[in-house]
Motif scaffolding. Structure first.
Motif, mmCIF file in Angstrom:
data_model
loop_
_atom_site.group_PDB
_atom_site.id
_atom_site.type_symbol
_atom_site.label_atom_id
_atom_site.label_comp_id
_atom_site.label_asym_id
_atom_site.label_seq_id
_atom_site.Cartn_x
_atom_site.Cartn_y
_atom_site.Cartn_z
ATOM 1 N N ASP A 127 -84.163 -42.350 38.940
ATOM 2 C CA ASP A 127 -83.355 -41.106 39.506
ATOM 3 C C ASP A 127 -83.756 -40.961 41.009
ATOM 4 O O ASP A 127 -82.962 -40.481 41.778
ATOM 5 N N ALA A 128 -85.038 -41.191 41.133
ATOM 6 C CA ALA A 128 -85.440 -40.787 42.674
ATOM 7 C C ALA A 128 -84.607 -41.637 43.532
ATOM 8 O O ALA A 128 -84.406 -41.365 44.827
ATOM 9 N N ARG B 34 -81.914 -43.186 43.236
ATOM 10 C CA ARG B 34 -80.372 -42.807 43.308
ATOM 11 C C ARG B 34 -80.369 -41.440 44.174
ATOM 12 O O ARG B 34 -79.293 -41.611 45.017
ATOM 13 N N ALA B 35 -80.918 -40.481 44.223
ATOM 14 C CA ALA B 35 -80.926 -39.511 45.124
ATOM 15 C C ALA B 35 -81.280 -39.914 46.549
ATOM 16 O O ALA B 35 -80.538 -39.127 47.574
ATOM 17 N N ASP C 129 -78.493 -39.506 49.442
ATOM 18 C CA ASP C 129 -78.831 -38.777 50.671
ATOM 19 C C ASP C 129 -78.549 -39.667 51.697
ATOM 20 O O ASP C 129 -78.143 -39.286 52.655
#
Length: 59
Positions: A39-40, A42-43, A47
């Motif tokens: 998930d990190a 993906r973020a 960004d």
């Protein structure tokens, strides 16, 4: 005014991180690693991709 050309590898880092995040989440679904890292990724990829979008100049 001619359209600005965008290089082929302009979003390469974002696409690569998105693929890495997908692999990490898939392995996380199998219970081998934590989903938080995927998930990190993906973020971070989102960004990075959004920050590289061209912003039109105001006349």
């Amino acid at each position: 005014m001619a359209a600005q050309r965008i290089p082929l590898n302009f979003f390469g880092m974002s696409f690569g991180l998105t693929g890495l995040a997908g692999c990490w989440v898939t392995v996380g679904d199998q219970g081998h690693v934590s989903d938080v890292v995927g998930d990190a990724f993906r973020a971070f990829a989102a960004d990075g991709g959004l920050s590289r979008l061209p912003v039109p100049a105001r006349p």
